[in-house]
Design an enzyme around this catalytic site. Structure first.
Site, mmCIF file in Angstrom:
data_model
loop_
_atom_site.group_PDB
_atom_site.id
_atom_site.type_symbol
_atom_site.label_atom_id
_atom_site.label_comp_id
_atom_site.label_asym_id
_atom_site.label_seq_id
_atom_site.Cartn_x
_atom_site.Cartn_y
_atom_site.Cartn_z
ATOM 1 N N ARG A 173 -1.863 0.377 7.539
ATOM 2 C CA ARG A 173 -1.541 0.740 6.382
ATOM 3 C C ARG A 173 -2.449 1.652 5.535
ATOM 4 O O ARG A 173 -3.638 0.942 5.255
ATOM 5 C CB ARG A 173 -0.968 -0.469 5.372
ATOM 6 C CG ARG A 173 -0.619 -0.089 4.146
ATOM 7 C CD ARG A 173 0.005 -1.002 3.163
ATOM 8 N NE ARG A 173 1.363 -1.317 3.458
ATOM 9 C CZ ARG A 173 2.396 -1.888 2.709
ATOM 10 N NH1 ARG A 173 1.897 -2.272 1.512
ATOM 11 N NH2 ARG A 173 3.464 -2.037 3.195
ATOM 12 N N HIS A 228 7.507 4.984 5.339
ATOM 13 C CA HIS A 228 7.319 3.776 5.749
ATOM 14 C C HIS A 228 8.589 3.110 6.463
ATOM 15 O O HIS A 228 9.526 2.699 6.285
ATOM 16 C CB HIS A 228 7.509 2.784 4.341
ATOM 17 C CG HIS A 228 7.195 1.627 4.180
ATOM 18 N ND1 HIS A 228 6.655 0.867 5.283
ATOM 19 C CD2 HIS A 228 7.281 0.421 3.219
ATOM 20 C CE1 HIS A 228 6.691 -0.436 4.827
ATOM 21 N NE2 HIS A 228 6.956 -0.548 3.603
ATOM 22 N N GLN A 254 9.965 -0.410 7.120
ATOM 23 C CA GLN A 254 10.890 -0.858 6.089
ATOM 24 C C GLN A 254 12.233 -0.304 6.177
ATOM 25 O O GLN A 254 13.295 -1.191 6.137
ATOM 26 C CB GLN A 254 10.561 -0.277 4.792
ATOM 27 C CG GLN A 254 11.396 -0.449 3.487
ATOM 28 C CD GLN A 254 11.170 -2.127 3.314
ATOM 29 O OE1 GLN A 254 9.938 -2.618 3.127
ATOM 30 N NE2 GLN A 254 12.410 -2.595 3.042
ATOM 31 N N ASP A 262 13.314 2.341 -5.713
ATOM 32 C CA ASP A 262 12.020 1.831 -5.534
ATOM 33 C C ASP A 262 11.182 1.969 -6.772
ATOM 34 O O ASP A 262 11.651 2.806 -7.667
ATOM 35 C CB ASP A 262 11.348 2.638 -4.226
ATOM 36 C CG ASP A 262 10.117 2.322 -3.805
ATOM 37 O OD1 ASP A 262 9.645 1.055 -4.081
ATOM 38 O OD2 ASP A 262 9.428 2.843 -2.887
ATOM 39 N N CYS A 275 13.021 -2.116 -1.552
ATOM 40 C CA CYS A 275 12.071 -2.740 -0.626
ATOM 41 C C CYS A 275 11.058 -3.713 -1.100
ATOM 42 O O CYS A 275 10.478 -4.495 -0.493
ATOM 43 C CB CYS A 275 11.365 -1.443 -0.065
ATOM 44 S SG CYS A 275 10.228 -0.366 -1.239
ATOM 45 N N ARG A 283 12.306 -7.804 7.249
ATOM 46 C CA ARG A 283 11.022 -7.216 7.752
ATOM 47 C C ARG A 283 10.462 -8.008 9.047
ATOM 48 O O ARG A 283 9.797 -7.465 9.723
ATOM 49 C CB ARG A 283 10.042 -7.343 6.536
ATOM 50 C CG ARG A 283 10.306 -6.399 5.302
ATOM 51 C CD ARG A 283 10.373 -4.999 5.669
ATOM 52 N NE ARG A 283 9.096 -4.454 6.462
ATOM 53 C CZ ARG A 283 8.340 -3.950 5.724
ATOM 54 N NH1 ARG A 283 8.043 -4.053 4.256
ATOM 55 N NH2 ARG A 283 6.805 -3.715 6.461
HETATM 56 N N1 CP Z 1 8.009 -3.518 1.116
HETATM 57 C C1 CP Z 1 6.651 -3.539 1.224
HETATM 58 O O1 CP Z 1 6.339 -2.762 2.486
HETATM 59 O O2 CP Z 1 6.155 -4.415 0.604
HETATM 60 P P1 CP Z 1 4.678 -4.786 0.729
HETATM 61 O O3 CP Z 1 3.780 -3.706 0.139
HETATM 62 O O4 CP Z 1 4.539 -6.204 -0.067
HETATM 63 O O5 CP Z 1 4.313 -5.045 2.086
HETATM 64 N N1 NVA Z 2 6.645 3.291 -2.682
HETATM 65 C C1 NVA Z 2 5.841 1.828 -2.699
HETATM 66 C C2 NVA Z 2 6.389 1.277 -1.505
HETATM 67 C C3 NVA Z 2 5.797 -0.222 -1.454
HETATM 68 C C4 NVA Z 2 6.273 -0.953 -0.408
HETATM 69 C C5 NVA Z 2 4.524 2.539 -2.451
HETATM 70 O O1 NVA Z 2 4.051 3.149 -1.555
HETATM 71 O O2 NVA Z 2 3.566 1.773 -3.221
#
Ligand code: CP
Ligand code: NVA
Length: 311
Positions: free
Chosen positions: A112, A139, A142, A230, A269, A297
């Site tokens: 990540r 992502h 997701q 989101d 998400c 997930r």
């Molecule tokens: N939706 C998602 O990716 O959540 P986290 O940021 O908690 O991993």
């Molecule tokens: N769009 C959000 C998603 C988190 C899972 C971010 O990137 O923070």
């Protein structure tokens, strides 16, 4: 060294439609298989025994971290979780060197990170599969859970209408990829200044995708099977005040949900901010499937891990 045979999971655009479909079906199968089992129990086939997954986080995470960790263990494997701040990566060691070193120890790596190019450079240097656990651009993990969740609740997603409301962000980009790969209609309602990347829109168009962008959330919600949103401020976004101002009219509330199909579902998400992108009434109401989505997930991650390690 990079190797063409390595099964990276970097974006939905890199896999063919039939593989993505198999992954969803396999996630559903694994979920069924777990139904009567204790939570910590191994999957009966425990296909990843003897394998180790490294999780590398340059940003915070709850769901991605927990689902990969638990999922890998249920598959019989082991996990090494690393935060970049505790690694030399956080002190300037390159992503390429980090990837080459980790690949000497583990069998698969989830990253990540911030810039998508860092993920691509990391994958290119890795001799083991690399999974995109979120970048500023996309992502994809997701979306695997999201497709699975929609289909569990409402049947095949093919030809259905999905509506994204709010910021044209990383998750929105993966939704656009998914619309093409899973063959559904996607309407995106995003304010000026917060549209998805035009390259992603152009890609969808070139693929004959049914992806439409508007600034009119109400029009986009009409007769939709699912409203999804989101956070207004993603990790790394600096302009919170401007975002709140622009995205305020794009809140998902009961008036917006009322424009969609009667049996439309609400997805997010997570993490969510009640009173901002969604009201508490919708988030915690009967149309919301957000916690099934979060659970999925786990099952989707497991299908991805098995696929990555089955080359
Ligand atoms: N939706 C998602 O990716 O959540 P986290 O940021 O908690 O991993
Ligand atoms: N769009 C959000 C998603 C988190 C899972 C971010 O990137 O923070």
């Amino acid at each position: 060294m990079a190797n063409g045979q390595i099964r990276h999971f970097l974006d939905l655009t890199a896999l063919d439609k039939s593989t993505l479909r198999l992954l969803i079906d396999s996630a559903l199968e694994r979920k069924k298989g777990k139904r009567d089992q204790a939570r910590g129990a191994l999957d009966t086939d425990a296909p990843l025994g003897g394998h180790i997954l490294a999780l590398v986080f340059e940003k915070s995470s709850t769901r991605t971290r927990a689902s990969f960790d638990v999922g890998m263990r249920q598959l019989g494997g082991e996990v090494l979780a690393l935060n970049s701040n505790d690694m030399q990566l956080g002190r300037g060691e390159t992503v390429e060197d980090t990837a080459q070193v980790l690949a000497r120890f583990v069998d698969v790596i989830m990253l990540r990170t911030t810039a998508h190019q860092k993920l691509l450079d990391f994958a290119n240097a890795s001799s083991v599969p690399v999974i995109n656990g979120l970048t500023d651009f996309s992502h994809p993990c997701q979306l695997m859970a999201d497709i699975m969740t929609f289909e569990e609740h409402r049947g095949p997603i093919k030809d259905r209408v999905m509506t994204w409301v709010g910021d044209g962000n990383n998750v929105a980009h993966s939704f656009i990829h998914a619309a093409v790969q899973f063959d559904f209609e996607l309407r995106l309602a995003c304010p000026d200044g917060y549209h998805p990347d035009p390259h992603v829109m152009a890609w969808a168009k070139a693929q004959n995708g049914r992806v439409h962008l508007t600034t009119d959330a109400k029009a986009a919600a009409e007769n939709s099977a699912c409203i999804v949103t989101d956070t207004w401020v993603s990790m790394g976004d600096k302009d919170a005040e401007a975002r709140h101002k622009a995205l305020g009219p794009y809140q998902v509330n009961k008036e917006l949900m009322a424009l969609a199909d009667k049996d439309a579902i609400f997805m997010h998400c997570l993490p969510a901010h009640r009173g901002e992108e969604v009201t508490a009434e919708v988030m915690d109401g009967p149309q919301s499937v957000v916690f099934d989505e979060a659970e999925n997930r786990l099952h989707a991650q497991k299908a991805i891990l098995v696929w990555c390690l089955s080359a």
